[in-house]
Write a protein that holds these residues in place. Structure first.
Motif, PDB file in Angstrom:
ATOM      1  N   ILE A  58      11.887  55.570  62.005  1.00 16.89           N
ATOM      2  CA  ILE A  58      13.003  54.661  61.741  1.00 16.89           C
ATOM      3  C   ILE A  58      12.886  54.157  60.306  1.00 16.89           C
ATOM      4  O   ILE A  58      11.829  53.653  59.904  1.00 16.89           O
ATOM      5  N   PRO A  59      13.938  54.287  59.514  1.00 21.58           N
ATOM      6  CA  PRO A  59      13.863  53.826  58.113  1.00 21.58           C
ATOM      7  C   PRO A  59      13.490  52.347  58.044  1.00 21.58           C
ATOM      8  O   PRO A  59      14.061  51.517  58.748  1.00 21.58           O
ATOM      9  N   ARG A  60      12.520  52.020  57.212  1.00 21.94           N
ATOM     10  CA  ARG A  60      12.090  50.633  57.066  1.00 21.94           C
ATOM     11  C   ARG A  60      13.074  49.863  56.205  1.00 21.94           C
ATOM     12  O   ARG A  60      13.698  50.402  55.300  1.00 21.94           O
ATOM     13  N   ASP A  61      13.207  48.594  56.511  1.00 19.36           N
ATOM     14  CA  ASP A  61      13.987  47.700  55.664  1.00 19.36           C
ATOM     15  C   ASP A  61      13.290  47.634  54.309  1.00 19.36           C
ATOM     16  O   ASP A  61      12.104  47.298  54.240  1.00 19.36           O
ATOM     17  N   PRO A  62      13.975  47.969  53.219  1.00 17.69           N
ATOM     18  CA  PRO A  62      13.329  47.973  51.905  1.00 17.69           C
ATOM     19  C   PRO A  62      12.806  46.603  51.480  1.00 17.69           C
ATOM     20  O   PRO A  62      11.989  46.511  50.560  1.00 17.69           O
ATOM     21  N   ASN A  63      13.266  45.555  52.150  1.00 21.01           N
ATOM     22  CA  ASN A  63      12.813  44.205  51.800  1.00 21.01           C
ATOM     23  C   ASN A  63      11.590  43.748  52.596  1.00 21.01           C
ATOM     24  O   ASN A  63      11.044  42.676  52.321  1.00 21.01           O
ATOM     25  N   ASP A  64      11.177  44.531  53.584  1.00 21.04           N
ATOM     26  CA  ASP A  64      10.163  44.069  54.535  1.00 21.04           C
ATOM     27  C   ASP A  64       8.867  43.585  53.886  1.00 21.04           C
ATOM     28  O   ASP A  64       8.247  42.642  54.371  1.00 21.04           O
ATOM     29  N   ASP A  65       8.445  44.215  52.824  1.00 23.82           N
ATOM     30  CA  ASP A  65       7.164  43.860  52.206  1.00 23.82           C
ATOM     31  C   ASP A  65       7.276  42.717  51.194  1.00 23.82           C
ATOM     32  O   ASP A  65       6.267  42.287  50.633  1.00 23.82           O
ATOM     33  N   LYS A  66       8.483  42.228  50.965  1.00 21.53           N
ATOM     34  CA  LYS A  66       8.698  41.255  49.899  1.00 21.53           C
ATOM     35  C   LYS A  66       8.310  39.828  50.290  1.00 21.53           C
ATOM     36  O   LYS A  66       8.315  39.464  51.464  1.00 21.53           O
ATOM     37  N   ASN A  67       7.986  39.051  49.263  1.00 23.35           N
ATOM     38  CA  ASN A  67       7.866  37.611  49.443  1.00 23.35           C
ATOM     39  C   ASN A  67       9.259  37.047  49.702  1.00 23.35           C
ATOM     40  O   ASN A  67      10.263  37.708  49.427  1.00 23.35           O
ATOM     41  N   ILE A  68       9.325  35.823  50.203  1.00 22.86           N
ATOM     42  CA  ILE A  68      10.620  35.282  50.596  1.00 22.86           C
ATOM     43  C   ILE A  68      10.812  33.850  50.123  1.00 22.86           C
ATOM     44  O   ILE A  68       9.863  33.159  49.733  1.00 22.86           O
ATOM     45  N   MET A  69      12.062  33.421  50.191  1.00 24.60           N
ATOM     46  CA  MET A  69      12.432  32.032  49.998  1.00 24.60           C
ATOM     47  C   MET A  69      13.128  31.586  51.279  1.00 24.60           C
ATOM     48  O   MET A  69      14.038  32.274  51.759  1.00 24.60           O
ATOM     49  N   VAL A  70      12.690  30.484  51.852  1.00 23.78           N
ATOM     50  CA  VAL A  70      13.271  29.973  53.094  1.00 23.78           C
ATOM     51  C   VAL A  70      13.996  28.661  52.811  1.00 23.78           C
ATOM     52  O   VAL A  70      13.425  27.743  52.232  1.00 23.78           O
TER      53      VAL A  70
END
Length: 356
Positions: free
Chosen positions: A101-113
């Motif tokens: 299943i293609p991974r979400d390209p953002n999965d490994d990124k840091n985030i802002m909540v």
């Protein structure tokens, strides 16, 4: 599927050769890091595929014994091997299907909540504080680092709005399903009659954006310095270290005052703006492929009620997957990993069904 796996293995072997023999690749730090990342992402798929091929070979050998051997004991052992191999092959096919299943390209990124108080006045602000504490406790438990980027605190310790960053490998993959409206049902501290009140807070999870993804023209920005406001130490209201950033094309206004340095606040404000613009870009793309969103665990729309926290019943219910836990105290103390795993599993299952 097997043809695709063979191609992946060939690519994996090629990358492996380059990493071992291409000195120019090793000297280019950026390209090397990118290649290593791709190599590591393919490793679990290739390892599982090679296990599948080995299991197929064992099955063929056992079938050959059955057809050619006159030894009863050998045939009995081979029959057992065939049974085990077929079961293992079924399991491996399912595991490979998930891995492809293609991974979400953002999965490994840091985030802002972003957490904002919704309906419910001061009680909504207090609930926003509960959510912030819950997320930071969970982040700490899995080794993520958090930092406040902007906060608007109320007199009772709630938050009208709080924005914080989460850094760690896979941060977005673990938090991305938290976007939406969170509803709380409880007796407010300010309620003298003991009546249960329903309040809400909205959560938005935005992946950190790289410069190459969002281009912002300096001419579109207005920076203003101002004094920090709110409860704080000796530096509050004494120096103009706070920054207000306005993006003229969209009208987005970002305020950042958490750092004592105006330069650091300016840098944080720009990161927050990029994340917001990237979020808008993603939502526009999502609208164009609305049919695909039906296969996800909810749309992630901030107007969508995703979860209810019922204090009288010590219950937390996620409405997207129909999961209810009767361990609210533990949940709001950061033990949300089980719910996150359930959301990821449901999303994976939906994607598998959509590809069948």
């Amino acid at each position: 599927m097997l043809d695709k796996l063979r191609q992946i293995e060939e690519k994996y072997s090629s990358i492996e050769f380059e990493l071992s023999n291409n000195n120019s690749l090793i000297m280019d730090a950026k390209l090397y890091a990118k290649t290593i990342k791709e190599y590591n992402s393919l490793t679990p798929i290739v390892e599982k595929y090679r296990e599948y091929i080995s299991c197929e070979k064992n099955l063929e050998d056992a079938q050959l014994i059955i057809s050619e051997s006159d030894d009863a004991d050998m045939r009995e052992l081979a029959a057992e091997e065939i049974k085990d191999a077929k079961q293992r092959l079924d399991t491996l096919r399912q595991e490979l299907t998930v891995l492809l299943i293609p991974r979400d390209p953002n999965d490994d990124k840091n985030i802002m909540v972003e957490i904002r108080a919704g309906a419910g006045g001061e009680e909504a602000a207090l609930f926003a504080a509960v959510l912030y504490r819950m997320y930071t406790m969970y982040a700490a438990s899995v080794g993520f680092k958090t930092s406040v980027m902007s906060a608007n605190m109320t007199e009772l310790g709630g938050y009208k709005e709080i924005v914080f960053g989460v850094e760690g490998d896979g941060a977005y993959s673990r938090f991305k399903f938290e976007s939406g409206v969170h509803r709380v049902q409880r007796v407010p501290e300010t309620e003298s009659q003991g009546r249960i009140q329903t309040s809400t807070a909205t959560v938005a999870v935005l992946p950190e954006v790289e410069d190459v993804e969002i281009e912002i023209k300096e001419s579109d920005l207005i920076y203003e310095s101002c004094k920090s406001s709110g409860a704080g130490g000796q530096h509050i209201n004494k120096t103009e270290s706070a920054v207000r950033l306005t993006h003229k094309p969209t009208g987005i206004v970002i305020e950042c005052q958490e750092e004592r340095s105006q330069f650091k606040n300016k840098d944080k404000a720009l990161k927050m703006l990029k994340a917001k613009l990237y979020d808008i870009k993603q939502r526009e793309q999502s609208d164009q492929i609305a049919s695909d969103r039906k296969n996800q665990v909810g749309t992630g729309d901030r107007s969508e009620k995703i979860r209810t926290y019922n204090y009288p019943q010590s219950r937390v219910t996620d409405h997207r997957i129909g999961v209810t836990l009767y361990s609210l105290d533990s949940f709001v103390n950061g033990n949300i990993g089980g719910m996150i795993d359930a959301l990821i599993s449901a999303d994976t299952a939906a994607k598998i069904n959509s590809n069948e």
